[in-house]
Structure formats: C-alpha cells, structure tokens
Design a protein around this motif. Structure first.
Motif, PDB file in Angstrom:
ATOM      1  N   ALA A  66      -7.428   7.149   9.902  1.00  6.67           N
ATOM      2  CA  ALA A  66      -8.067   6.431   8.801  1.00  6.67           C
ATOM      3  C   ALA A  66      -7.219   5.234   8.392  1.00  6.67           C
ATOM      4  CB  ALA A  66      -8.248   7.362   7.599  1.00  6.67           C
ATOM      5  N   LEU A  67      -7.873   4.235   7.801  1.00  6.38           N
ATOM      6  CA  LEU A  67      -7.171   3.118   7.187  1.00  6.38           C
ATOM      7  C   LEU A  67      -6.831   3.500   5.750  1.00  6.38           C
ATOM      8  CD1 LEU A  67      -9.105  -0.046   8.388  1.00  6.38           C
ATOM      9  CD2 LEU A  67      -6.677   0.461   8.744  1.00  6.38           C
ATOM     10  N   HIS A  68      -5.669   3.057   5.286  1.00  2.33           N
ATOM     11  CA  HIS A  68      -5.221   3.333   3.927  1.00  2.33           C
ATOM     12  C   HIS A  68      -4.834   2.015   3.261  1.00  2.33           C
ATOM     13  CE1 HIS A  68      -4.769   7.106   6.079  1.00  2.33           C
ATOM     14  NE2 HIS A  68      -4.916   7.691   4.919  1.00  2.33           N
ATOM     15  N   PHE A  69      -5.235   1.865   2.015  1.00  6.75           N
ATOM     16  CA  PHE A  69      -4.869   0.686   1.243  1.00  6.75           C
ATOM     17  C   PHE A  69      -4.556   1.131  -0.178  1.00  6.75           C
ATOM     18  CE2 PHE A  69      -9.401   1.143   0.655  1.00  6.75           C
ATOM     19  CZ  PHE A  69      -9.592   0.885  -0.691  1.00  6.75           C
ATOM     20  N   CYS A  70      -3.902   0.253  -0.915  1.00  8.73           N
ATOM     21  CA  CYS A  70      -3.602   0.569  -2.308  1.00  8.73           C
ATOM     22  C   CYS A  70      -4.038  -0.592  -3.192  1.00  8.73           C
ATOM     23  CB  CYS A  70      -2.125   0.889  -2.503  1.00  8.73           C
ATOM     24  SG  CYS A  70      -0.974  -0.419  -2.084  1.00  8.73           S
ATOM     25  N   THR A  71      -4.261  -0.262  -4.459  1.00  8.69           N
ATOM     26  CA  THR A  71      -4.701  -1.258  -5.430  1.00  8.69           C
ATOM     27  C   THR A  71      -4.376  -0.771  -6.833  1.00  8.69           C
ATOM     28  OG1 THR A  71      -6.595  -2.566  -6.208  1.00  8.69           O
ATOM     29  CG2 THR A  71      -7.045  -0.281  -5.575  1.00  8.69           C
ATOM     30  N   GLY A  72      -4.139  -1.706  -7.718  1.00  7.01           N
ATOM     31  CA  GLY A  72      -3.915  -1.340  -9.110  1.00  7.01           C
ATOM     32  C   GLY A  72      -5.166  -0.719  -9.709  1.00  7.01           C
ATOM     33  N   PRO A  73      -5.016   0.237 -10.617  1.00  9.82           N
ATOM     34  CA  PRO A  73      -6.177   0.931 -11.172  1.00  9.82           C
ATOM     35  C   PRO A  73      -7.123   0.032 -11.960  1.00  9.82           C
ATOM     36  CG  PRO A  73      -4.135   1.733 -12.183  1.00  9.82           C
ATOM     37  CD  PRO A  73      -3.746   0.777 -11.105  1.00  9.82           C
ATOM     38  N   GLU A  74      -6.651  -1.109 -12.443  1.00  9.16           N
ATOM     39  CA  GLU A  74      -7.517  -2.014 -13.204  1.00  9.16           C
ATOM     40  C   GLU A  74      -8.047  -3.177 -12.374  1.00  9.16           C
ATOM     41  OE1 GLU A  74      -8.591  -1.205 -16.177  1.00  9.16           O
ATOM     42  OE2 GLU A  74      -7.389   0.615 -15.957  1.00  9.16           O
ATOM     43  N   GLU A  75      -7.674  -3.235 -11.099  1.00 10.84           N
ATOM     44  CA  GLU A  75      -8.159  -4.322 -10.247  1.00 10.84           C
ATOM     45  C   GLU A  75      -9.651  -4.138  -9.959  1.00 10.84           C
ATOM     46  OE1 GLU A  75      -5.796  -5.605  -6.904  1.00 10.84           O
ATOM     47  OE2 GLU A  75      -4.029  -4.658  -7.785  1.00 10.84           O
ATOM     48  N   ARG A  76     -10.316  -5.249  -9.683  1.00  9.33           N
ATOM     49  CA  ARG A  76     -11.760  -5.243  -9.451  1.00  9.33           C
ATOM     50  C   ARG A  76     -12.158  -4.232  -8.372  1.00  9.33           C
ATOM     51  NH1 ARG A  76     -16.422  -4.905 -11.114  1.00  9.33           N
ATOM     52  NH2 ARG A  76     -15.113  -5.361 -12.817  1.00  9.33           N
TER      53      ARG A  76
END
Length: 175
Positions: A66-76
């Motif tokens: 699988a591909l994995h990415f991260c993002t801030g919880p308030e990001e769009r």
C-alpha cells in the motif's frame, strides 16, 4: 524499502489496446511496484464536501502492498478524507513522450497503531532523509510542533501509462 506485497495477491494485468500501440505489452505488476516504491513525489486527489476535487503534491512511502502518506489533521485533504475516503495518488513524469505514469485508486484508511507507525516513520526517513524524521506518539507522527495523521491506501485499481514508443495503458485490478 519493501517493494513486494506479502499480504495481497498479485493483480491481474490487462493491456488496454484502445490506448496502446500494437507493439505494446502489459507491464508486469512488480515493475509498477518498483515505480511506486522509488517515486519521490505523488499528487493526491480527494473530494471536497461540495463535490469539487482537491489536488496537492506530497511524499509517500510504499510498504506492505500500500501507499502511505501523512497530513496535518486540519489540512484540507484530512478534512476531505473524514467525509469521503476515496483517493487517487498519481506519480510519474511531466512529459508526454517518455517515461511512465502510475495512478493508484483506493480508499485511505487511517493508520494509528504506534508499532506500525514506527516502521513507517523509519521508511520515510530512509527514503527522504533526516528532514522527514518523525517521532511516534498516541497514533500520530510528530514533527516539530505539529502532529500528522498517517493514511494507508491499498490499491483497488492501478493504471500505468507508457509514454513514447510504444505508448501503452496497463490496468491492474485487485481482488
């Protein structure tokens, strides 16, 4: 970096002859996995609450099929995923006559297990260097003052676009 999935069966590869030269053949799945593993930048497409698309670049790691990415919880993109987990991740080259583009369709699933996150944090740092060093606490990546949600996207369907001679379009379908 793990390139081959141990948890999923290898998909069925199909060449779409409508969009491929006569000399083209379907690319084998292991080649697509290598491209996903080695790609540095992906474009993620999510859906806003009003149905409009949202697209942004980000780094991603291929691990355990699988591909994995991260993002801030308030990001769009995180706010979009809270309402609609369907995503498309795209990587390749920005030329029309050489290279290979890969498009992964799937659902983003939050990864919150600290042991799994530690393995992914190590994978990020091996791939991208010390700038992408994450601490793991309470189901999040932590980097500086902020924290990030981590998502996994197991492919549902993947498309590969060979550009140049021969032009080709391969589709990999997962059971």
């Amino acid at each position: 970096m793990e390139q081959r999935s141990r948890t999923r069966l290898e998909p069925r590869s199909e060449l779409d002859v409508r969009y491929s030269n006569e000399a083209a053949t379907a690319r084998p799945w292991p080649e697509a996995e290598t491209l996903l593993s080695e790609a540095e930048l992906f474009w993620i497409s999510t859906v806003r609450p009003d149905g409009r698309p949202h697209v942004t670049p980000l780094p991603a790691v291929w691990s355990q099929g699988a591909l994995h990415f991260c993002t801030g919880p308030e990001e769009r993109k995180a706010r979009n995923l809270a309402l609609n987990p369907h995503v498309v991740l795209t990587t390749g080259t920005n030329t029309w006559d050489k290279g290979y583009d890969v498009v992964v369709e799937g659902e983003a699933v939050r990864v919150s297990d600290d042991d799994r996150l530690r393995g992914l944090a190590d994978a990020w740092e091996r791939k991208y260097g010390g700038f992408w060093h994450f601490e793991v606490r309470n189901g999040h990546f932590h980097h500086g003052a902020g924290n990030a949600l981590v998502f996994s996207v197991a492919p549902g369907t993947v498309f590969g676009f060979g550009k140049g001679e021969p032009f080709s379009q391969t589709r990999w379908r997962f059971a």
